[in-house]
Write a protein that holds these residues in place. Structure first.
Motif, PDB file in Angstrom:
ATOM      1  N   HIS A 103       0.814  -1.220   0.000  1.00 10.65           N
ATOM      2  CA  HIS A 103       0.000   0.000   0.000  1.00 10.65           C
ATOM      3  C   HIS A 103       0.843   1.263   0.000  1.00 10.65           C
ATOM      4  CE1 HIS A 103      -3.749  -2.165   1.878  1.00 10.65           C
ATOM      5  NE2 HIS A 103      -3.440  -2.582   0.670  1.00 10.65           N
ATOM      6  N   GLY A 104       2.096   1.180   0.442  1.00  7.76           N
ATOM      7  CA  GLY A 104       2.944   2.352   0.520  1.00  7.76           C
ATOM      8  C   GLY A 104       2.819   3.062   1.852  1.00  7.76           C
ATOM      9  N   ILE A 105       3.456   4.245   1.923  1.00 10.41           N
ATOM     10  CA  ILE A 105       3.552   5.000   3.175  1.00 10.41           C
ATOM     11  C   ILE A 105       2.615   6.197   3.193  1.00 10.41           C
ATOM     12  CG2 ILE A 105       5.115   6.335   4.638  1.00 10.41           C
ATOM     13  CD1 ILE A 105       5.627   3.318   4.647  1.00 10.41           C
ATOM     14  N   GLY A 106       2.640   7.022   2.131  1.00 12.07           N
ATOM     15  CA  GLY A 106       1.806   8.205   2.075  1.00 12.07           C
ATOM     16  C   GLY A 106       1.993   9.074   3.301  1.00 12.07           C
ATOM     17  N   VAL A 107       0.876   9.458   3.922  1.00 14.51           N
ATOM     18  CA  VAL A 107       0.935  10.147   5.215  1.00 14.51           C
ATOM     19  C   VAL A 107       0.529   9.227   6.356  1.00 14.51           C
ATOM     20  CG1 VAL A 107       0.560  12.436   4.246  1.00 14.51           C
ATOM     21  CG2 VAL A 107      -1.416  11.062   4.923  1.00 14.51           C
ATOM     22  N   ALA A 108      -0.155   8.121   6.043  1.00 14.39           N
ATOM     23  CA  ALA A 108      -0.689   7.248   7.092  1.00 14.39           C
ATOM     24  C   ALA A 108       0.415   6.657   7.961  1.00 14.39           C
ATOM     25  CB  ALA A 108      -1.523   6.134   6.461  1.00 14.39           C
ATOM     26  N   LYS A 109       1.570   6.367   7.350  1.00 17.12           N
ATOM     27  CA  LYS A 109       2.657   5.735   8.108  1.00 17.12           C
ATOM     28  C   LYS A 109       3.924   6.590   8.106  1.00 17.12           C
ATOM     29  CE  LYS A 109       0.870   1.299   6.466  1.00 17.12           C
ATOM     30  NZ  LYS A 109       1.175  -0.004   5.849  1.00 17.12           N
ATOM     31  N   ARG A 110       3.827   7.767   7.558  1.00 12.83           N
ATOM     32  CA  ARG A 110       5.017   8.619   7.393  1.00 12.83           C
ATOM     33  C   ARG A 110       5.766   8.848   8.696  1.00 12.83           C
ATOM     34  NH1 ARG A 110       3.473  14.598   6.536  1.00 12.83           N
ATOM     35  NH2 ARG A 110       3.060  14.242   8.758  1.00 12.83           N
ATOM     36  N   ASP A 111       5.040   9.157   9.751  1.00  8.28           N
ATOM     37  CA  ASP A 111       5.711   9.516  10.997  1.00  8.28           C
ATOM     38  C   ASP A 111       6.348   8.313  11.688  1.00  8.28           C
ATOM     39  OD1 ASP A 111       4.971  12.101  10.492  1.00  8.28           O
ATOM     40  OD2 ASP A 111       3.201  12.045  11.798  1.00  8.28           O
ATOM     41  N   TRP A 112       6.064   7.106  11.179  1.00  9.25           N
ATOM     42  CA  TRP A 112       6.698   5.906  11.719  1.00  9.25           C
ATOM     43  C   TRP A 112       7.999   5.570  11.013  1.00  9.25           C
ATOM     44  CZ3 TRP A 112       5.682   2.686  15.814  1.00  9.25           C
ATOM     45  CH2 TRP A 112       4.591   3.061  16.607  1.00  9.25           C
ATOM     46  N   MET A 113       8.319   6.310   9.957  1.00 10.31           N
ATOM     47  CA  MET A 113       9.567   6.029   9.242  1.00 10.31           C
ATOM     48  C   MET A 113      10.786   6.223  10.135  1.00 10.31           C
ATOM     49  SD  MET A 113       9.056   5.085   6.029  1.00 10.31           S
ATOM     50  CE  MET A 113      10.296   5.712   4.890  1.00 10.31           C
ATOM     51  N   GLU A 114      10.690   7.128  11.116  1.00 14.96           N
ATOM     52  CA  GLU A 114      11.810   7.336  12.036  1.00 14.96           C
ATOM     53  C   GLU A 114      12.004   6.159  12.983  1.00 14.96           C
ATOM     54  OE1 GLU A 114      12.216  12.132  12.466  1.00 14.96           O
ATOM     55  OE2 GLU A 114      10.587  11.160  13.600  1.00 14.96           O
ATOM     56  N   ARG A 115      10.961   5.372  13.157  1.00  8.22           N
ATOM     57  CA  ARG A 115      11.091   4.144  13.952  1.00  8.22           C
ATOM     58  C   ARG A 115      11.582   2.987  13.094  1.00  8.22           C
ATOM     59  NH1 ARG A 115       7.430   3.979  18.421  1.00  8.22           N
ATOM     60  NH2 ARG A 115       8.040   1.787  18.650  1.00  8.22           N
ATOM     61  N   ALA A 116      11.244   3.028  11.803  1.00  4.72           N
ATOM     62  CA  ALA A 116      11.594   1.923  10.917  1.00  4.72           C
ATOM     63  C   ALA A 116      13.030   2.007  10.419  1.00  4.72           C
ATOM     64  CB  ALA A 116      10.636   1.887   9.728  1.00  4.72           C
ATOM     65  N   PHE A 117      13.594   3.234  10.351  1.00  7.81           N
ATOM     66  CA  PHE A 117      14.941   3.422   9.816  1.00  7.81           C
ATOM     67  C   PHE A 117      15.773   4.268  10.772  1.00  7.81           C
ATOM     68  CE2 PHE A 117      12.207   2.862   6.083  1.00  7.81           C
ATOM     69  CZ  PHE A 117      12.883   1.835   5.423  1.00  7.81           C
ATOM     70  N   ASP A 118      17.080   4.016  10.790  1.00 12.97           N
ATOM     71  CA  ASP A 118      17.948   4.844  11.608  1.00 12.97           C
ATOM     72  C   ASP A 118      18.238   6.162  10.894  1.00 12.97           C
ATOM     73  OD1 ASP A 118      19.934   4.286   9.689  1.00 12.97           O
ATOM     74  OD2 ASP A 118      20.752   2.634  10.881  1.00 12.97           O
ATOM     75  N   ALA A 119      18.851   7.100  11.626  1.00 14.66           N
ATOM     76  CA  ALA A 119      19.066   8.452  11.112  1.00 14.66           C
ATOM     77  C   ALA A 119      19.928   8.482   9.850  1.00 14.66           C
ATOM     78  CB  ALA A 119      19.671   9.329  12.205  1.00 14.66           C
ATOM     79  N   PRO A 120      21.040   7.726   9.779  1.00 16.16           N
ATOM     80  CA  PRO A 120      21.836   7.771   8.544  1.00 16.16           C
ATOM     81  C   PRO A 120      21.070   7.281   7.318  1.00 16.16           C
ATOM     82  CG  PRO A 120      23.149   6.887  10.349  1.00 16.16           C
ATOM     83  CD  PRO A 120      21.728   6.967  10.842  1.00 16.16           C
ATOM     84  N   THR A 121      20.218   6.277   7.503  1.00 15.47           N
ATOM     85  CA  THR A 121      19.448   5.765   6.371  1.00 15.47           C
ATOM     86  C   THR A 121      18.429   6.790   5.907  1.00 15.47           C
ATOM     87  OG1 THR A 121      19.718   3.522   7.237  1.00 15.47           O
ATOM     88  CG2 THR A 121      18.019   3.858   5.567  1.00 15.47           C
ATOM     89  N   LEU A 122      17.730   7.415   6.838  1.00 11.88           N
ATOM     90  CA  LEU A 122      16.785   8.468   6.462  1.00 11.88           C
ATOM     91  C   LEU A 122      17.504   9.641   5.802  1.00 11.88           C
ATOM     92  CD1 LEU A 122      14.214   8.658   9.390  1.00 11.88           C
ATOM     93  CD2 LEU A 122      13.776   7.990   7.029  1.00 11.88           C
ATOM     94  N   ALA A 123      18.713   9.959   6.268  1.00 14.11           N
ATOM     95  CA  ALA A 123      19.480  11.042   5.658  1.00 14.11           C
ATOM     96  C   ALA A 123      19.825  10.708   4.213  1.00 14.11           C
ATOM     97  CB  ALA A 123      20.745  11.303   6.470  1.00 14.11           C
ATOM     98  N   ALA A 124      20.146   9.438   3.941  1.00 11.32           N
ATOM     99  CA  ALA A 124      20.437   9.030   2.564  1.00 11.32           C
ATOM    100  C   ALA A 124      19.189   9.175   1.694  1.00 11.32           C
ATOM    101  CB  ALA A 124      20.948   7.594   2.545  1.00 11.32           C
ATOM    102  N   MET A 125      18.037   8.816   2.236  1.00  6.95           N
ATOM    103  CA  MET A 125      16.789   8.969   1.478  1.00  6.95           C
ATOM    104  C   MET A 125      16.519  10.443   1.188  1.00  6.95           C
ATOM    105  SD  MET A 125      14.183   6.243   3.256  1.00  6.95           S
ATOM    106  CE  MET A 125      14.589   4.502   3.415  1.00  6.95           C
TER     107      MET A 125
END
Length: 461
Positions: free
Chosen positions: A417-439
């Motif tokens: 289904h993807g992330i959209g806004v429904a799960k967006r704020d959980w991305m910080e729990r799913a990925f560490d800071a360096p990975t999110l920075a790369a994205m």
């Protein structure tokens, strides 16, 4: 609500597209304000381009005025990914709906993003081919939407999701540049794999204007079996055995005890059990029956309650009737539903089901779990009455606990289904800071001004 577009942008895009393709009236804007998430926000205008050059010109014009651009297919997304929360211009691909070329010799098709998944399947039938992604909205969703969220469906267990069935893309970046990646070949070690990076990016990196899709031979025969188990643990053990067979099931679906109980209450012919698996094999007339026998043997084991096998079409239809009846049956529990697809390792399916059962009891709400067992992609359906403030609050409070449970089991937030806004704020729990920075760095490289579908996928800094 009136449009707030800058007058020069309004004039430029009206001249580019014409009055039938540049829509600023409230009725048309409202028609493009929501998707199947039932979230809604009004865009300032709707653009209906006819070719890639117009898409690029729209993006360049919007970039010059820092106006958001949100791509839209059929609006079947469930995560709010197509909702223009920041206003701006919705780019509808409804008129870019050509099947450009079908190349049977190369087992690929070249299509524009507005082509409906179901229409493509019909066009491929005379060639004995099909495109594997089969989301539940297949008859009305677009290929562009499938690409945006990496759509899957029951066949993904054998054939893969959208990302596994795309060979190449033409796309427009946030700078309004047309880029080309991949092509009509199945092996490529040339440069970075931008094709598969763009698939699943939900229109935040680029707008896909053409796709080269990998096709598969249409199976000549199918057969199925339905297995009932004492509990989810026994079913999960059977899934492991089934997936260890040389013949990968074409479909492998799971239902928990609450789903089975719901079907029984609504008159479906299923026995009382703790879990159910629906398995399908495909192939040709010579190989199908041995493959089905191997799958039936794998389904046998500790905790098996009953096993039904179906070879002919009408018998298969009866086996799958329970799966088709499940979504309508959910409406008999409560009119409100929060449906999130999550993924856990197959071995952790029993832990997910047990955790959801405990959450259901604690929240005093029915929660039904079913989905694609072969790859651990399950749909968690939290049922509630929207007119009951207490139930609504408990349902909304239960959702983050489902996500937390999934991550604690080594799972991930979405399978199709993807992330959209429904799960967006959980991305910080799913990925560490360096990975999110790369994205975020990738996002900045392809969309330096952040105009493409802002506020989706990546949480705000």
């Amino acid at each position: 609500m009136a449009s707030t577009l800058p007058a020069p942008l309004d004039a430029a895009l009206a001249a580019l597209l014409g009055p039938d393709s540049w829509l600023t009236g409230e009725q048309m804007r409202r028609a493009h304000a929501e998707d199947d998430s039932r979230l809604s926000a009004m865009p300032d205008a709707v653009a209906l381009p006819r070719d890639r050059e117009q898409v690029a010109a729209i993006v360049r014009a919007c970039r010059a005025h820092r106006v958001p651009v949100v791509a839209r297919g059929a609006g079947t997304a469930t995560t709010g990914a197509a909702v223009p929360f920041a206003g701006g211009v919705v780019v509808s691909f409804a008129r870019m709906d050509r099947i450009v070329e079908i190349r049977p010799g190369d087992r690929c098709a070249v299509v524009e993003p507005g082509v409906l998944n179901g229409d493509l399947q019909q066009a491929l039938q005379p060639h004995g081919l099909f495109w594997p992604p089969d989301p539940s909205s297949a008859d009305r969703c677009t290929i562009g939407g499938n690409l945006a969220c990496n759509a899957g469906g029951p066949r993904a267990v054998k054939y893969g999701a959208t990302r596994d069935n795309v060979l190449g893309l033409v796309a427009v970046t946030g700078e309004g540049e047309i880029i080309r990646c991949g092509g009509p070949w199945t092996k490529d070690a040339t440069g970075y794999d931008l094709t598969h990076l763009l698939v699943g990016s939900e229109g935040t990196l680029a707008l896909v204007v053409e796709a080269t899709l990998k096709l598969a031979p249409r199976p000549k025969a199918q057969a199925g079996l339905r297995a009932f188990y004492r509990d989810a643990a026994a079913a999960a053990a059977a899934v492991a055995r089934l997936m260890a067979q040389p013949q990968v099931p074409a479909m492998l679906e799971f239902m928990d005890a609450s789903a089975i109980a719901l079907l029984r209450r609504n008159g479906s012919d299923v026995p009382d059990a703790g879990a159910m698996l629906l398995v399908e094999a495909d192939g040709d007339d010579d190989t199908l029956l041995p493959a089905l026998q191997a799958l039936a043997d794998a389904a046998e084991g500790d905790g098996l309650v009953a096993l039904d096998v179906a070879v002919d079409g009408s018998a298969r239809d009866r086996l799958w009737a329970a799966r088709r009846a499940l979504s309508p049956a959910l409406r008999t529990i409560a009119p409100g539903k929060i449906n999130e697809d999550v993924v856990v390792p197959v071995s952790r399916i029993p832990d997910l089901v047990a955790g959801v059962e405990a959450l259901s009891a604690e929240a005093s709400l029915p929660i039904v779990v079913f989905g694609h067992a072969g790859n651990g992609n399950l749909h968690v359906n939290i049922m509630y009455r929207p007119d009951d403030a207490s139930e609504t609050a408990r349902a909304q409070a239960a959702l983050p606990r489902v996500f937390a449970l999934v991550l604690s089991l080594g799972g991930t937030l979405s399978g199709e289904h993807g992330i959209g806004v429904a799960k967006r704020d959980w991305m910080e729990r799913a990925f560490d800071a360096p990975t999110l920075a790369a994205m975020r760095a990738i996002k900045a490289a392809l969309d330096p001004d952040g105009i493409l579908n802002p506020g989706k996928v990546l949480p705000p800094l």
